[in-house]
Design a protein around this motif. Structure first.
Motif, PDB file in Angstrom:
ATOM      1  N   GLY A  76      -6.273   0.938  -7.071  1.00  0.00           N
ATOM      2  CA  GLY A  76      -6.662  -0.115  -6.147  1.00  0.00           C
ATOM      3  C   GLY A  76      -6.502   0.254  -4.690  1.00  0.00           C
ATOM      4  O   GLY A  76      -6.179   1.390  -4.339  1.00  0.00           O
ATOM      5  N   PHE A  77      -6.746  -0.751  -3.861  1.00  0.00           N
ATOM      6  CA  PHE A  77      -6.708  -0.605  -2.412  1.00  0.00           C
ATOM      7  C   PHE A  77      -5.768  -1.654  -1.829  1.00  0.00           C
ATOM      8  O   PHE A  77      -5.711  -2.777  -2.323  1.00  0.00           O
ATOM      9  N   ASP A  78      -5.052  -1.297  -0.792  1.00  0.00           N
ATOM     10  CA  ASP A  78      -4.245  -2.247  -0.023  1.00  0.00           C
ATOM     11  C   ASP A  78      -4.741  -2.216   1.406  1.00  0.00           C
ATOM     12  O   ASP A  78      -4.888  -1.128   1.993  1.00  0.00           O
ATOM     13  N   LEU A  79      -4.981  -3.372   1.975  1.00  0.00           N
ATOM     14  CA  LEU A  79      -5.409  -3.450   3.367  1.00  0.00           C
ATOM     15  C   LEU A  79      -4.182  -3.306   4.257  1.00  0.00           C
ATOM     16  O   LEU A  79      -3.254  -4.111   4.193  1.00  0.00           O
ATOM     17  N   VAL A  80      -4.157  -2.250   5.059  1.00  0.00           N
ATOM     18  CA  VAL A  80      -3.044  -1.986   5.970  1.00  0.00           C
ATOM     19  C   VAL A  80      -3.323  -2.640   7.316  1.00  0.00           C
ATOM     20  O   VAL A  80      -2.431  -3.237   7.921  1.00  0.00           O
ATOM     21  N   VAL A 115      -6.875   1.361   5.208  1.00  0.00           N
ATOM     22  CA  VAL A 115      -6.760   1.026   3.800  1.00  0.00           C
ATOM     23  C   VAL A 115      -5.916   2.085   3.094  1.00  0.00           C
ATOM     24  O   VAL A 115      -6.114   3.274   3.303  1.00  0.00           O
ATOM     25  N   ARG A 116      -4.980   1.633   2.269  1.00  0.00           N
ATOM     26  CA  ARG A 116      -4.239   2.557   1.409  1.00  0.00           C
ATOM     27  C   ARG A 116      -4.977   2.626   0.080  1.00  0.00           C
ATOM     28  O   ARG A 116      -5.194   1.614  -0.568  1.00  0.00           O
ATOM     29  N   LYS A 121      -4.895   3.966  -3.730  1.00  0.00           N
ATOM     30  CA  LYS A 121      -3.884   4.368  -4.718  1.00  0.00           C
ATOM     31  C   LYS A 121      -4.570   4.818  -5.999  1.00  0.00           C
ATOM     32  O   LYS A 121      -5.551   4.219  -6.426  1.00  0.00           O
ATOM     33  N   SER A 128      -1.058   8.167  -3.333  1.00  0.00           N
ATOM     34  CA  SER A 128      -1.723   7.307  -2.358  1.00  0.00           C
ATOM     35  C   SER A 128      -2.033   8.069  -1.080  1.00  0.00           C
ATOM     36  O   SER A 128      -1.439   9.109  -0.805  1.00  0.00           O
TER      37      SER A 128
END
Length: 132
Positions: A73-77, A106-107, A109, A119
Protein backbone atom coordinates in the motif's frame (compact mmCIF):
# COMPACT_ATOMS: atom_id res chain seq x y z
CA UNK A 1 18.54 8.18 -4.92
CA UNK A 2 20.44 5.35 -3.26
CA UNK A 3 20.21 2.02 -5.04
CA UNK A 4 21.05 -1.07 -3.04
CA UNK A 5 20.40 -4.76 -3.28
CA UNK A 6 16.66 -4.27 -2.70
CA UNK A 7 13.96 -4.93 -5.23
CA UNK A 8 13.65 -2.58 -8.17
CA UNK A 9 10.24 -1.37 -9.27
CA UNK A 10 8.97 0.74 -12.12
CA UNK A 11 6.16 3.21 -12.63
CA UNK A 12 4.07 3.27 -15.80
CA UNK A 13 1.64 5.90 -17.01
CA UNK A 14 -1.87 5.02 -18.09
CA UNK A 15 -3.49 6.96 -20.92
CA UNK A 16 -6.90 5.62 -19.94
CA UNK A 17 -8.22 3.48 -17.14
CA UNK A 18 -10.96 0.92 -16.67
CA UNK A 19 -11.82 1.76 -13.09
CA UNK A 20 -14.94 3.88 -12.58
CA UNK A 21 -13.11 5.81 -9.86
CA UNK A 22 -10.64 7.06 -12.46
CA UNK A 23 -12.96 7.20 -15.48
CA UNK A 24 -11.72 10.11 -17.59
CA UNK A 25 -8.22 9.96 -19.13
CA UNK A 26 -6.04 13.02 -18.61
CA UNK A 27 -2.97 14.23 -20.43
CA UNK A 28 0.08 13.78 -18.25
CA UNK A 29 3.65 12.53 -18.27
CA UNK A 30 6.34 11.61 -15.76
CA UNK A 31 9.86 10.26 -15.59
CA UNK A 32 10.66 6.61 -14.87
CA UNK A 33 11.95 5.70 -11.43
CA UNK A 34 13.53 2.82 -9.57
CA UNK A 35 12.92 2.09 -5.93
CA UNK A 36 14.79 0.14 -3.29
CA UNK A 37 14.30 -0.21 0.45
CA UNK A 38 14.75 3.12 2.25
CA UNK A 39 15.35 5.01 -1.01
CA UNK A 40 14.00 8.51 -1.47
CA UNK A 41 13.26 9.49 -5.04
CA UNK A 42 11.49 12.23 -6.97
CA UNK A 43 9.07 11.85 -9.85
CA UNK A 44 8.53 14.90 -12.04
CA UNK A 45 4.87 14.75 -13.07
CA UNK A 46 3.44 17.15 -15.67
CA UNK A 47 -0.36 17.23 -15.53
CA UNK A 48 -2.93 19.14 -17.58
CA UNK A 49 -5.33 21.08 -15.36
CA UNK A 50 -8.65 19.27 -14.79
CA UNK A 51 -11.69 20.58 -16.67
CA UNK A 52 -14.27 22.65 -14.81
CA UNK A 53 -17.78 21.45 -14.05
CA UNK A 54 -19.18 17.95 -13.64
CA UNK A 55 -16.37 16.28 -15.64
CA UNK A 56 -13.79 17.44 -13.09
CA UNK A 57 -14.95 14.91 -10.47
CA UNK A 58 -13.50 11.99 -12.47
CA UNK A 59 -10.62 13.67 -14.34
CA UNK A 60 -7.41 12.24 -12.90
CA UNK A 61 -3.93 11.61 -14.25
CA UNK A 62 -3.19 8.01 -13.28
CA UNK A 63 0.18 6.36 -12.70
CA UNK A 64 0.47 2.62 -12.09
CA UNK A 65 3.22 0.95 -10.10
CA UNK A 66 4.37 -2.19 -11.93
CA UNK A 67 6.36 -5.19 -10.67
CA UNK A 68 5.08 -4.70 -7.14
CA UNK A 69 3.77 -8.19 -6.53
CA UNK A 70 4.11 -7.71 -2.78
CA UNK A 71 2.59 -4.22 -2.66
CA UNK A 72 1.36 -3.42 0.84
CA UNK A 73 0.00 0.00 0.00
CA UNK A 74 0.67 3.71 0.09
CA UNK A 75 0.78 6.21 2.94
CA UNK A 76 0.33 9.90 2.24
CA UNK A 77 3.23 11.74 3.90
CA UNK A 78 2.45 15.20 2.48
CA UNK A 79 -0.78 16.14 0.69
CA UNK A 80 -0.77 18.29 -2.47
CA UNK A 81 -2.07 21.88 -2.23
CA UNK A 82 -3.27 22.55 -5.80
CA UNK A 83 -5.06 19.29 -6.43
CA UNK A 84 -6.34 15.97 -5.15
CA UNK A 85 -4.50 12.66 -4.85
CA UNK A 86 -6.13 9.20 -4.60
CA UNK A 87 -4.85 5.65 -4.21
CA UNK A 88 -6.41 2.46 -5.58
CA UNK A 89 -4.52 -0.88 -5.55
CA UNK A 90 -1.43 -0.25 -7.74
CA UNK A 91 -2.59 3.19 -8.92
CA UNK A 92 -1.90 6.71 -7.77
CA UNK A 93 -4.13 9.36 -9.31
CA UNK A 94 -3.77 13.15 -9.22
CA UNK A 95 -6.19 15.83 -10.36
CA UNK A 96 -4.71 19.31 -10.84
CA UNK A 97 -7.35 21.85 -9.89
CA UNK A 98 -5.20 25.01 -10.11
CA UNK A 99 -2.29 25.94 -12.37
CA UNK A 100 1.17 26.00 -10.82
CA UNK A 101 3.72 23.88 -8.98
CA UNK A 102 2.48 21.28 -6.52
CA UNK A 103 4.07 18.54 -4.47
CA UNK A 104 2.96 15.35 -2.76
CA UNK A 105 4.98 12.82 -0.78
CA UNK A 106 3.98 9.17 -0.62
CA UNK A 107 5.49 6.21 1.22
CA UNK A 108 5.32 3.09 -0.97
CA UNK A 109 5.37 -0.19 0.98
CA UNK A 110 5.98 -3.70 -0.35
CA UNK A 111 7.09 -7.16 0.79
CA UNK A 112 10.24 -8.93 -0.31
CA UNK A 113 10.29 -12.66 -1.07
CA UNK A 114 10.77 -13.41 2.66
CA UNK A 115 7.67 -11.32 3.49
CA UNK A 116 9.77 -8.55 5.10
CA UNK A 117 8.25 -5.10 4.74
CA UNK A 118 10.24 -2.63 2.61
CA UNK A 119 9.44 1.01 1.93
CA UNK A 120 10.56 4.11 0.10
CA UNK A 121 9.41 7.73 0.05
CA UNK A 122 8.47 9.13 -3.34
CA UNK A 123 8.15 12.88 -3.82
CA UNK A 124 5.86 13.84 -6.68
CA UNK A 125 7.12 17.15 -8.11
CA UNK A 126 3.94 18.16 -9.96
CA UNK A 127 3.58 20.85 -12.61
CA UNK A 128 -0.07 21.64 -13.37
CA UNK A 129 -0.25 23.22 -16.82
CA UNK A 130 -3.05 24.49 -19.11
CA UNK A 131 -2.10 22.22 -22.01
CA UNK A 132 0.60 19.91 -23.33
Amino acid sequence: MRLGSGAIFSLALLAATTSAAFAAPMKCQHNAVRLCDHCDTTIVWNVVQAPQGAAAAHSFCVAVWQNLSGLRGFDLVEAPHLGTIKFHTYRIAYRGEKLGHDRAMVRVKWSDRNNNEKSAVVTYDINVVASM
